[in-house]
Design a protein around this motif. Structure first.
Motif, PDB file in Angstrom:
ATOM      1  N   VAL A  71       0.875  -1.262   0.075  1.00  0.00           N
ATOM      2  CA  VAL A  71      -0.112   0.054   0.093  1.00  0.00           C
ATOM      3  C   VAL A  71       0.834   1.235   0.069  1.00  0.00           C
ATOM      4  N   SER A  72       2.091   1.133   0.707  1.00  0.00           N
ATOM      5  CA  SER A  72       2.736   2.369   0.680  1.00  0.00           C
ATOM      6  C   SER A  72       3.562   2.625  -0.825  1.00  0.00           C
ATOM      7  N   ASP A  73       3.324   1.799  -1.695  1.00  0.00           N
ATOM      8  CA  ASP A  73       3.964   2.133  -3.123  1.00  0.00           C
ATOM      9  C   ASP A  73       2.711   2.852  -4.034  1.00  0.00           C
ATOM     10  N   PHE A  74       1.553   2.919  -3.483  1.00  0.00           N
ATOM     11  CA  PHE A  74       0.801   3.785  -4.092  1.00  0.00           C
ATOM     12  C   PHE A  74       0.924   5.340  -3.721  1.00  0.00           C
ATOM     13  N   MET A  75       0.293   6.039  -4.733  1.00  0.00           N
ATOM     14  CA  MET A  75       0.439   7.684  -4.583  1.00  0.00           C
ATOM     15  C   MET A  75      -0.596   8.266  -3.634  1.00  0.00           C
ATOM     16  N   GLY A  76      -1.443   7.861  -3.540  1.00  0.00           N
ATOM     17  CA  GLY A  76      -2.467   8.295  -2.417  1.00  0.00           C
ATOM     18  C   GLY A  76      -4.093   7.857  -2.890  1.00  0.00           C
ATOM     19  N   VAL A  77      -5.042   8.352  -2.316  1.00  0.00           N
ATOM     20  CA  VAL A  77      -6.370   8.240  -2.543  1.00  0.00           C
ATOM     21  C   VAL A  77      -6.712   9.547  -3.466  1.00  0.00           C
ATOM     22  N   ALA A  78      -7.264   9.199  -4.796  1.00  0.00           N
ATOM     23  CA  ALA A  78      -7.443  10.075  -5.740  1.00  0.00           C
ATOM     24  C   ALA A  78      -8.951  10.254  -6.020  1.00  0.00           C
ATOM     25  N   LEU A  79      -9.371  11.472  -6.330  1.00  0.00           N
ATOM     26  CA  LEU A  79     -10.723  11.717  -6.529  1.00  0.00           C
ATOM     27  C   LEU A  79     -10.701  11.987  -8.143  1.00  0.00           C
ATOM     28  N   ARG A  80     -11.725  11.218  -8.888  1.00  0.00           N
ATOM     29  CA  ARG A  80     -11.635  11.270 -10.374  1.00  0.00           C
ATOM     30  C   ARG A  80     -13.234  11.725 -10.492  1.00  0.00           C
ATOM     31  N   GLY A  81     -13.413  12.399 -11.549  1.00  0.00           N
ATOM     32  CA  GLY A  81     -14.743  12.849 -12.050  1.00  0.00           C
ATOM     33  C   GLY A  81     -15.033  12.034 -13.025  1.00  0.00           C
ATOM     34  N   ASP A  83     -18.575  11.035 -15.875  1.00  0.00           N
ATOM     35  CA  ASP A  83     -19.810  11.856 -16.419  1.00  0.00           C
ATOM     36  C   ASP A  83     -21.108  11.926 -15.740  1.00  0.00           C
ATOM     37  N   ASP A  84     -21.325  11.027 -14.599  1.00  0.00           N
ATOM     38  CA  ASP A  84     -22.414  10.975 -13.844  1.00  0.00           C
ATOM     39  C   ASP A  84     -22.203  10.814 -12.554  1.00  0.00           C
ATOM     40  N   GLY A  85     -20.870  11.214 -12.166  1.00  0.00           N
ATOM     41  CA  GLY A  85     -20.522  11.308 -10.521  1.00  0.00           C
ATOM     42  C   GLY A  85     -19.302  11.173 -10.349  1.00  0.00           C
ATOM     43  N   LYS A  86     -18.733  10.754  -9.298  1.00  0.00           N
ATOM     44  CA  LYS A  86     -17.106  10.900  -8.982  1.00  0.00           C
ATOM     45  C   LYS A  86     -16.779   9.222  -8.458  1.00  0.00           C
ATOM     46  N   MET A  87     -15.552   9.212  -8.579  1.00  0.00           N
ATOM     47  CA  MET A  87     -14.929   8.108  -8.193  1.00  0.00           C
ATOM     48  C   MET A  87     -13.686   8.255  -7.051  1.00  0.00           C
ATOM     49  N   LEU A  88     -13.612   7.437  -6.039  1.00  0.00           N
ATOM     50  CA  LEU A  88     -12.283   7.457  -5.195  1.00  0.00           C
ATOM     51  C   LEU A  88     -11.413   6.217  -5.771  1.00  0.00           C
ATOM     52  N   VAL A  89     -10.179   6.312  -6.192  1.00  0.00           N
ATOM     53  CA  VAL A  89      -9.241   5.570  -6.560  1.00  0.00           C
ATOM     54  C   VAL A  89      -8.133   5.689  -5.800  1.00  0.00           C
ATOM     55  N   LEU A  90      -7.630   4.195  -5.373  1.00  0.00           N
ATOM     56  CA  LEU A  90      -6.306   3.968  -4.715  1.00  0.00           C
ATOM     57  C   LEU A  90      -5.295   4.299  -5.927  1.00  0.00           C
ATOM     58  N   LYS A  91      -4.525   5.266  -6.125  1.00  0.00           N
ATOM     59  CA  LYS A  91      -3.807   5.582  -7.463  1.00  0.00           C
ATOM     60  C   LYS A  91      -2.366   5.212  -7.396  1.00  0.00           C
ATOM     61  N   HIS A  92      -2.077   4.460  -8.315  1.00  0.00           N
ATOM     62  CA  HIS A  92      -0.504   4.090  -8.496  1.00  0.00           C
ATOM     63  C   HIS A  92       0.030   4.813  -9.773  1.00  0.00           C
ATOM     64  N   ARG A  93       1.417   4.887  -9.669  1.00  0.00           N
ATOM     65  CA  ARG A  93       2.036   5.444 -10.919  1.00  0.00           C
ATOM     66  C   ARG A  93       1.660   4.853 -12.211  1.00  0.00           C
ATOM     67  N   ASP A  94       1.693   3.196 -12.200  1.00  0.00           N
ATOM     68  CA  ASP A  94       0.926   2.626 -13.235  1.00  0.00           C
ATOM     69  C   ASP A  94      -0.195   2.535 -13.216  1.00  0.00           C
ATOM     70  N   PRO A  95      -0.932   3.170 -14.227  1.00  0.00           N
ATOM     71  CA  PRO A  95      -2.484   3.375 -14.096  1.00  0.00           C
ATOM     72  C   PRO A  95      -3.256   1.953 -14.178  1.00  0.00           C
ATOM     73  N   SER A  96      -2.438   0.851 -14.676  1.00  0.00           N
ATOM     74  CA  SER A  96      -3.116  -0.212 -14.648  1.00  0.00           C
ATOM     75  C   SER A  96      -3.113  -1.091 -13.438  1.00  0.00           C
ATOM     76  N   LEU A  97      -2.506  -0.297 -12.281  1.00  0.00           N
ATOM     77  CA  LEU A  97      -2.696  -1.008 -10.908  1.00  0.00           C
ATOM     78  C   LEU A  97      -3.425  -0.165 -10.044  1.00  0.00           C
TER      79      LEU A  97
END
Length: 177
Positions: A71-81, A83-97
């Motif tokens: 979990v420490s390898d992730f950048m943080g908890v990101a907010l993404r917009g 079309d019809d709402g918002k999404m919280l994502v556990l963001k990694h440098r590699d978008p596929s992760l």
């Protein structure tokens, strides 16, 4: 010694971009669920979410793999917009992760869940990202350029001062020592 059981959650591929919400409870870790993955076979990957690590199970072209990420390898908890709402994502440098945690059109629910996920994983809250235009593609170096030195490429072909004379019917004289 007690055995902690994982809770099954559902984050099906069809729900990640639609109006039906995806909700994972941060207080019921560890969690197991399925998430959308474009590159995986069947466009589905299984995710095991723990406090210290994330395990991604997927198959690509029939080859099954399990990717264990701290979990420490992730950048943080990101907010993404969306079309019809918002999404919280556990963001990694590699978008596929990156891992989707919550998809909802309810802004209050997102605002309450964001600090909880951030606190549980001890990661920063990352604000919503604006789409960045990709940089213009740099011009490639020409393959032929490496074959000749640069100063020869600048040089022009000169003209002959005198044309070579040709003498018909004469013998060539060669001097020998």
């Amino acid at each position: 010694m007690g055995h902690q059981t994982a809770i099954e959650a559902s984050a099906s591929p069809s729900t990640l971009g639609s109006s039906s919400p995806v909700r994972l409870d941060p207080h019921s870790l560890p969690l197991r669920f399925e998430a959308h993955d474009n590159r995986a076979d069947g466009s589905v990957r299984r995710v095991e979410l723990h406090r210290e690590r994330v395990v991604l199970h997927r198959a690509i072209r029939g080859m099954r793999m399990a990717i264990n990420v701290r979990v420490s390898d992730f950048m943080g908890v990101a907010l993404r917009g969306l079309d019809d709402g918002k999404m919280l994502v556990l963001k990694h440098r590699d978008p596929s992760l990156s891992i989707p945690l919550l998809v909802s059109s309810d802004v209050e629910e997102i605002e309450m869940a964001w600090p909880m996920w951030s606190e549980i994983f001890a990661l920063p809250q990352l604000p919503e990202e604006k789409p960045i235009e990709p940089a213009q593609r740099r011009r490639r170096r020409n393959a032929i350029r490496e074959r000749r030195p640069r100063f020869l490429m600048r040089r022009r072909v000169g003209a002959l001062l005198n044309e070579a004379g040709s003498y018909k019917g004469e013998y060539e004289i060669i001097a020998r020592d």
